[in-house]
Design a protein around this motif. Sequence first.
Motif, PDB file in Angstrom:
ATOM      1  N   LEU A  10      -4.124  -6.486  -3.824  1.00  0.00           N
ATOM      2  CA  LEU A  10      -4.681  -4.957  -3.348  1.00  0.00           C
ATOM      3  C   LEU A  10      -5.794  -4.503  -4.248  1.00  0.00           C
ATOM      4  CD1 LEU A  10      -1.045  -3.394  -2.532  1.00  0.00           C
ATOM      5  CD2 LEU A  10      -2.831  -4.284  -0.943  1.00  0.00           C
ATOM      6  N   GLU A  67      -9.611  -3.342  -3.321  1.00  0.00           N
ATOM      7  CA  GLU A  67      -9.971  -2.055  -3.693  1.00  0.00           C
ATOM      8  C   GLU A  67     -11.456  -1.928  -4.226  1.00  0.00           C
ATOM      9  OE1 GLU A  67      -8.805   1.945  -3.407  1.00  0.00           O
ATOM     10  OE2 GLU A  67      -7.922   0.127  -2.879  1.00  0.00           O
ATOM     11  N   LEU A  87       0.818  -1.154   0.016  1.00  0.00           N
ATOM     12  CA  LEU A  87      -0.098  -0.107   0.176  1.00  0.00           C
ATOM     13  C   LEU A  87       0.780   1.344   0.028  1.00  0.00           C
ATOM     14  CD1 LEU A  87      -2.751  -0.901   2.283  1.00  0.00           C
ATOM     15  CD2 LEU A  87      -3.099  -0.594  -0.161  1.00  0.00           C
TER      16      LEU A  87
END
Length: 269
Positions: free
Chosen positions: A257, A261, A198
């Motif tokens: 990731l 999202e 991140l």
Amino acid sequence: MNEQRDNVYSIGQFAKLTGVTGRTLRYYDKQNLLKPSWRNEHGRRFYKDEDLLQLQKILTLKFLDFSLEDIAGHLADPGINLQQSLDQQYDLLRMKQKQIDAVISKLDRIRHIVEGTGTLDNGLLLTLIHSVQHEEEQRQYLSRLMPSTLIDAIYMDGKPNQERLDTERKMLVQMVKLTELGKAGKQPQDAEVVQTGLQLVEMMRELIGPIISEMSEEEVERLEILESDETFLDPSIFPQHVAKEDEQFISEVMAYLADKEEGGNLFGR
């Protein structure tokens, strides 16, 4: 009155006189560039003062970076237009100078990027060198897929050089951390991997987020398709023999990731 005689030098004496090694003189003899004036019955080479002029011609042309083949041509045919050859050699050396300057500039950039990042894995360092080396080709390839404003943001066009190097260094540090975590057996969903990933994503968002926010819906949709396509980067300019496991792990982390999202992408709106 005694008749003046030319000085005669053994190969050792001639080498000391001219600053050229005996090995080089033997090589020039073998290449028919500079033959000794005579040899004795034991085959030993001897030179005279007139050989100094021939050697000076060779060294002068060599200084100008002429190849031995070209030097041999000039020595064999004094009628060759030396001035024209000098002009051609000048253009060639200027071209070489530009190439050397470009290589030095890229090496200087790489040295600044890796400064303070610790000892890099050879595979990752080679990947970085390859990426910098082929940056222009990659930009040209991406120009057929993305808006120019986005490409400019990715490559930080317009930013001060030091700011660009600092950003590249920070991103490299995060990539190093990710690859080290992968080598340690961590999985994309592990908390430490997610946090590091991140941080890398946030750096990338700072670069391209403002541009994406101004893109049309059609452009964003096309970008989202590209993000999901692992082949959108031109494979011909990436090393095929280094750090494949590192690249694979980083791709898996980014995919994980993106799945977390909202909307399924990291950089779209």
